[in-house]
Design a protein around this motif. Sequence first.
Motif, PDB file in Angstrom:
ATOM      1  N   MET A 487      34.434  31.207  42.656  1.00  0.00           N
ATOM      2  CA  MET A 487      33.109  31.802  42.811  1.00  0.00           C
ATOM      3  C   MET A 487      33.037  33.256  42.387  1.00  0.00           C
ATOM      4  SD  MET A 487      31.907  30.091  46.402  1.00  0.00           S
ATOM      5  CE  MET A 487      30.280  30.756  46.233  1.00  0.00           C
ATOM      6  N   TRP A 488      34.166  33.860  42.058  1.00  0.00           N
ATOM      7  CA  TRP A 488      34.154  35.277  41.677  1.00  0.00           C
ATOM      8  C   TRP A 488      35.344  35.590  40.786  1.00  0.00           C
ATOM      9  CZ3 TRP A 488      33.988  34.320  47.194  1.00  0.00           C
ATOM     10  CH2 TRP A 488      35.255  34.129  47.768  1.00  0.00           C
ATOM     11  N   TYR A 489      35.317  36.790  40.229  1.00  0.00           N
ATOM     12  CA  TYR A 489      36.444  37.272  39.426  1.00  0.00           C
ATOM     13  C   TYR A 489      36.737  38.707  39.839  1.00  0.00           C
ATOM     14  CZ  TYR A 489      33.093  39.904  36.562  1.00  0.00           C
ATOM     15  OH  TYR A 489      32.125  40.770  36.127  1.00  0.00           O
ATOM     16  N   ARG A 490      37.950  39.135  39.567  1.00  0.00           N
ATOM     17  CA  ARG A 490      38.331  40.516  39.850  1.00  0.00           C
ATOM     18  C   ARG A 490      37.802  41.420  38.745  1.00  0.00           C
ATOM     19  NH1 ARG A 490      44.630  39.171  41.338  1.00  0.00           N
ATOM     20  NH2 ARG A 490      44.280  38.398  43.463  1.00  0.00           N
ATOM     21  N   ALA A 491      37.092  42.467  39.166  1.00  0.00           N
ATOM     22  CA  ALA A 491      36.403  43.320  38.196  1.00  0.00           C
ATOM     23  C   ALA A 491      36.809  44.777  38.353  1.00  0.00           C
ATOM     24  CB  ALA A 491      34.892  43.191  38.366  1.00  0.00           C
ATOM     25  N   CYS A 492      36.792  45.485  37.237  1.00  0.00           N
ATOM     26  CA  CYS A 492      37.069  46.923  37.226  1.00  0.00           C
ATOM     27  C   CYS A 492      35.953  47.652  37.960  1.00  0.00           C
ATOM     28  CB  CYS A 492      37.173  47.402  35.779  1.00  0.00           C
ATOM     29  SG  CYS A 492      37.302  49.194  35.610  1.00  0.00           S
ATOM     30  N   LYS A 493      36.300  48.628  38.774  1.00  0.00           N
ATOM     31  CA  LYS A 493      35.298  49.385  39.525  1.00  0.00           C
ATOM     32  C   LYS A 493      34.448  50.255  38.614  1.00  0.00           C
ATOM     33  CE  LYS A 493      37.197  49.702  44.186  1.00  0.00           C
ATOM     34  NZ  LYS A 493      37.514  50.625  45.288  1.00  0.00           N
ATOM     35  N   ALA A 494      34.982  50.614  37.442  1.00  0.00           N
ATOM     36  CA  ALA A 494      34.253  51.512  36.545  1.00  0.00           C
ATOM     37  C   ALA A 494      33.293  50.764  35.633  1.00  0.00           C
ATOM     38  CB  ALA A 494      35.242  52.326  35.714  1.00  0.00           C
ATOM     39  N   CYS A 495      33.755  49.647  35.037  1.00  0.00           N
ATOM     40  CA  CYS A 495      32.943  48.986  34.002  1.00  0.00           C
ATOM     41  C   CYS A 495      32.563  47.546  34.335  1.00  0.00           C
ATOM     42  CB  CYS A 495      33.675  49.012  32.663  1.00  0.00           C
ATOM     43  SG  CYS A 495      35.159  47.985  32.626  1.00  0.00           S
ATOM     44  N   ASN A 496      33.054  47.024  35.462  1.00  0.00           N
ATOM     45  CA  ASN A 496      32.757  45.647  35.908  1.00  0.00           C
ATOM     46  C   ASN A 496      33.362  44.570  35.023  1.00  0.00           C
ATOM     47  OD1 ASN A 496      31.255  46.506  38.141  1.00  0.00           O
ATOM     48  ND2 ASN A 496      29.369  46.630  36.941  1.00  0.00           N
ATOM     49  N   LYS A 497      34.229  44.952  34.045  1.00  0.00           N
ATOM     50  CA  LYS A 497      34.902  43.953  33.224  1.00  0.00           C
ATOM     51  C   LYS A 497      36.085  43.365  33.996  1.00  0.00           C
ATOM     52  CE  LYS A 497      32.313  44.608  29.591  1.00  0.00           C
ATOM     53  NZ  LYS A 497      32.808  45.293  28.405  1.00  0.00           N
ATOM     54  N   LYS A 498      36.529  42.183  33.528  1.00  0.00           N
ATOM     55  CA  LYS A 498      37.617  41.486  34.204  1.00  0.00           C
ATOM     56  C   LYS A 498      38.918  42.273  34.115  1.00  0.00           C
ATOM     57  CE  LYS A 498      39.932  36.981  34.362  1.00  0.00           C
ATOM     58  NZ  LYS A 498      40.007  35.630  33.761  1.00  0.00           N
ATOM     59  N   VAL A 499      39.668  42.281  35.220  1.00  0.00           N
ATOM     60  CA  VAL A 499      40.971  42.945  35.244  1.00  0.00           C
ATOM     61  C   VAL A 499      42.062  41.926  35.519  1.00  0.00           C
ATOM     62  CG1 VAL A 499      40.016  45.153  36.008  1.00  0.00           C
ATOM     63  CG2 VAL A 499      40.783  43.491  37.723  1.00  0.00           C
ATOM     64  N   THR A 500      43.290  42.287  35.174  1.00  0.00           N
ATOM     65  CA  THR A 500      44.457  41.441  35.455  1.00  0.00           C
ATOM     66  C   THR A 500      45.454  42.237  36.287  1.00  0.00           C
ATOM     67  OG1 THR A 500      45.470  42.140  33.365  1.00  0.00           O
ATOM     68  CG2 THR A 500      44.178  40.090  33.343  1.00  0.00           C
ATOM     69  N   GLU A 501      46.307  41.521  36.987  1.00  0.00           N
ATOM     70  CA  GLU A 501      47.310  42.199  37.803  1.00  0.00           C
ATOM     71  C   GLU A 501      48.286  42.927  36.894  1.00  0.00           C
ATOM     72  OE1 GLU A 501      49.250  39.790  40.649  1.00  0.00           O
ATOM     73  OE2 GLU A 501      47.404  39.100  41.607  1.00  0.00           O
ATOM     74  N   ASN A 520      37.037  45.307  42.401  1.00  0.00           N
ATOM     75  CA  ASN A 520      35.944  44.647  43.109  1.00  0.00           C
ATOM     76  C   ASN A 520      35.934  43.163  42.778  1.00  0.00           C
ATOM     77  OD1 ASN A 520      34.950  47.020  44.253  1.00  0.00           O
ATOM     78  ND2 ASN A 520      33.651  47.453  42.465  1.00  0.00           N
ATOM     79  N   LEU A 521      35.301  42.406  43.641  1.00  0.00           N
ATOM     80  CA  LEU A 521      35.049  40.997  43.342  1.00  0.00           C
ATOM     81  C   LEU A 521      33.587  40.860  42.935  1.00  0.00           C
ATOM     82  CD1 LEU A 521      36.909  39.126  46.259  1.00  0.00           C
ATOM     83  CD2 LEU A 521      37.747  39.684  43.972  1.00  0.00           C
ATOM     84  N   GLY A 550      23.340  36.114  50.081  1.00  0.00           N
ATOM     85  CA  GLY A 550      23.014  37.036  51.154  1.00  0.00           C
ATOM     86  C   GLY A 550      24.104  38.028  51.471  1.00  0.00           C
ATOM     87  N   CYS A 551      25.152  38.076  50.660  1.00  0.00           N
ATOM     88  CA  CYS A 551      26.220  39.068  50.849  1.00  0.00           C
ATOM     89  C   CYS A 551      26.968  39.225  49.540  1.00  0.00           C
ATOM     90  CB  CYS A 551      27.174  38.654  51.972  1.00  0.00           C
ATOM     91  SG  CYS A 551      28.130  37.168  51.603  1.00  0.00           S
ATOM     92  N   SER A 552      27.817  40.248  49.488  1.00  0.00           N
ATOM     93  CA  SER A 552      28.595  40.491  48.276  1.00  0.00           C
ATOM     94  C   SER A 552      29.774  39.532  48.213  1.00  0.00           C
ATOM     95  CB  SER A 552      29.100  41.934  48.250  1.00  0.00           C
ATOM     96  OG  SER A 552      30.062  42.133  49.277  1.00  0.00           O
ATOM     97  N   LEU A 556      32.056  37.854  51.218  1.00  0.00           N
ATOM     98  CA  LEU A 556      32.267  36.407  51.340  1.00  0.00           C
ATOM     99  C   LEU A 556      33.753  36.068  51.318  1.00  0.00           C
ATOM    100  CD1 LEU A 556      30.721  33.743  51.612  1.00  0.00           C
ATOM    101  CD2 LEU A 556      30.791  33.538  49.117  1.00  0.00           C
ATOM    102  N   ASP A 557      34.527  36.830  50.571  1.00  0.00           N
ATOM    103  CA  ASP A 557      35.973  36.620  50.516  1.00  0.00           C
ATOM    104  C   ASP A 557      36.609  36.900  51.879  1.00  0.00           C
ATOM    105  OD1 ASP A 557      38.524  36.168  49.188  1.00  0.00           O
ATOM    106  OD2 ASP A 557      38.819  38.344  49.312  1.00  0.00           O
ATOM    107  N   LYS A 558      36.104  37.922  52.585  1.00  0.00           N
ATOM    108  CA  LYS A 558      36.625  38.216  53.940  1.00  0.00           C
ATOM    109  C   LYS A 558      36.299  37.081  54.892  1.00  0.00           C
ATOM    110  CE  LYS A 558      36.317  43.257  53.446  1.00  0.00           C
ATOM    111  NZ  LYS A 558      35.648  44.500  53.928  1.00  0.00           N
ATOM    112  N   LEU A 559      35.078  36.517  54.778  1.00  0.00           N
ATOM    113  CA  LEU A 559      34.712  35.386  55.634  1.00  0.00           C
ATOM    114  C   LEU A 559      35.604  34.181  55.365  1.00  0.00           C
ATOM    115  CD1 LEU A 559      30.796  35.502  55.474  1.00  0.00           C
ATOM    116  CD2 LEU A 559      32.272  36.267  57.342  1.00  0.00           C
ATOM    117  N   LYS A 560      36.012  34.023  54.120  1.00  0.00           N
ATOM    118  CA  LYS A 560      36.850  32.882  53.753  1.00  0.00           C
ATOM    119  C   LYS A 560      38.219  32.954  54.420  1.00  0.00           C
ATOM    120  CE  LYS A 560      38.026  30.193  49.630  1.00  0.00           C
ATOM    121  NZ  LYS A 560      37.984  30.132  48.146  1.00  0.00           N
ATOM    122  N   SER A 561      38.669  34.188  54.687  1.00  0.00           N
ATOM    123  CA  SER A 561      39.992  34.366  55.295  1.00  0.00           C
ATOM    124  C   SER A 561      39.949  34.325  56.816  1.00  0.00           C
ATOM    125  CB  SER A 561      40.607  35.685  54.830  1.00  0.00           C
ATOM    126  OG  SER A 561      39.802  36.785  55.235  1.00  0.00           O
TER     127      SER A 561
END
Length: 628
Positions: A487-501, A520-521, A550-552, A556-561
């Motif tokens: 449902m989401w991807y990891r994104a750069c805080k500056a440009c919102n593009k996808k990041v990798t570990e 960010n997610l 209704g949430c970011s 939602l990721d925190k609720l999942k855990s």
Amino acid sequence: MTKCVSPDAISTILANPSPESSSDVPEIVVQVMDLKATGASGNRFMFTANDGKMKLRGILPTNMGSEVMSGNIQNLGLIRILDYTLNDIPNKPEKYLIVTKCEVVSPPLEMEVKSEVKSEETGIVLRPKQENEIKSEVKSEVPGIFLKPKQEIVSKSAAQIVHEQHQNMAPAARMSMTRRVFPLVSLNPYQGSWTIKVRVTSKGSMRTYKNARGEGCVFNVELTDEDGTQIQATMFNEAAKKFYDRFQLGKVYFISRGTLRLANKQFKTVKNDYEMTLNENSEVEEASNEETFVPETTFNFVPIDSLGPYVNGTELVDVIGVVQNVSSTMSIRRKSNNDTIPKRDITIADETKKTVVVSLWNDLATSVGQELLDIADKSPIVAIKSLKVGDFQGVSLSALSRSVALVNPDLPEAKKLRSWYDSEGKESSMASVSSGMSPSSKSGSRSMYSDRVSLSHIQKNPSLGDEKPVFFSIRGYISFIKPDQAMWYRACKACNKKVTEALGSGYWCEACQKNDEECNLRYIMVVKISDASGEAFLSVFNEEAEKIVGCSADELDKLKSEEGEENPYQLKLKQATWNSHLFRVSVAQNEYNNEKKQRITVRAVAPVDFAAESRFLLEEISKMRVSK
């Protein structure tokens, strides 16, 4: 045998652009005009075919080069075309005649064949020239009309002309004459060696990339030949470094040893079926003394009120408009590298009485933008090529590195627009193209009450979005959100593009070219929408998904855990279903495994305003009554 120009020869060729065999070609005799070598090697010549009524540009076959060099084929002479094909010239209505087989019919005539001097049956009757002179009469079947015999002149062969030209040329010019130059329209991926003479009409900036195969750089140029045909050329890595400084905007070059392939429709910027790639072994040489070779900048203007379907698409547009407002220069800081670049916004209007804001960047902002600001009180006309259509404030335009802007251009469209504006436009009330498309900018709803359709309307028309994305409005319910999807991807805080570990710790952003300890997610999910006519799966991205769930994505990721008797993650998704929303969607075709499939994407979402919805329904009912 009587020698004559075939009546309506050009019309015959145009009516049968690609004969199946030479036996299908009727008697076609034309006069040779504007004969010139594409290179001093003499084995390829361009000419204009003339039948007295019409003219058509063409190329003689290479095996006729010796006939031209010997003087058997000259300007004003006649040839019989035995086999040929017609090629389209991109961006132009004209055709290009490629002669594959022909024979000499007559040496030069007294003058150009024209429709005023003709016969109803046989055309212009000719007799042979003797000892380089035309002393015979050229008669018409119409009584009393004669062509005067040609006076004593010594005709020169192409070889003599070329030799004299060589003697009078500078060394660089003589080098250019030794090339066999091909028009762009004649190139295809299956040709061997070729050389083209083109002007750089657009040059992109050097870009860097990083993928699984490593890092690299790339840039593009748009090339235009003297016929106005364009092609995009791309260079990677070593070739990009080698040719980036060599290619200068506006200069003319001889280019050879490149490769062609079918153009990727998603990324091409010119109307050509092919695109060119140059490698480090390609040859690029600047052509001198080419001041007269100035290909025209071709435009394919889109009216301002027709920009909607291009929003957030890959296709670039050309626009022309009267300048209504010019802002001062602003400094914008790039998120990717923190550089500061100049920007200037201009507002233009056209005959649709709609306005749109165009953002100019870098040199366009400081040069063309300043020029427009200086003459803004005179309401100048500006034509801009290759603009990106975005959805800022509904519809907006943004210039790219390859964009070209002309102020008060000498174009028929500009003259027509100026006439309209001076006569009535300047007194007319103008409205933004986005007006009526933003009933509530805060809620994010755009065009929620225009182009309203049901889901079944989209699904029953599988060809929708085949050429370009189309936009509709829908009212429906979220009926299902699959909980185990990505449902989401990891994104750069500056440009919102996808990041990798990154190695060690943190996250690597390819766009920003840097590591960051946090990310960010952002949502990228699929939901099922239902209305009275059916249901469909829609793609939803971050901002729209946040309004639905209704949430970011981080929340939602925190609720999942979290753990508990009732799964809070599942409960949150359940609470998001069976709520009514207004959706603005785009419909496009995606190709996967050579199979096209319709993709519906949510572009905006807003809660139902029941008062506005009721007014909309009453209007629809009124329309139904009127139509009965």
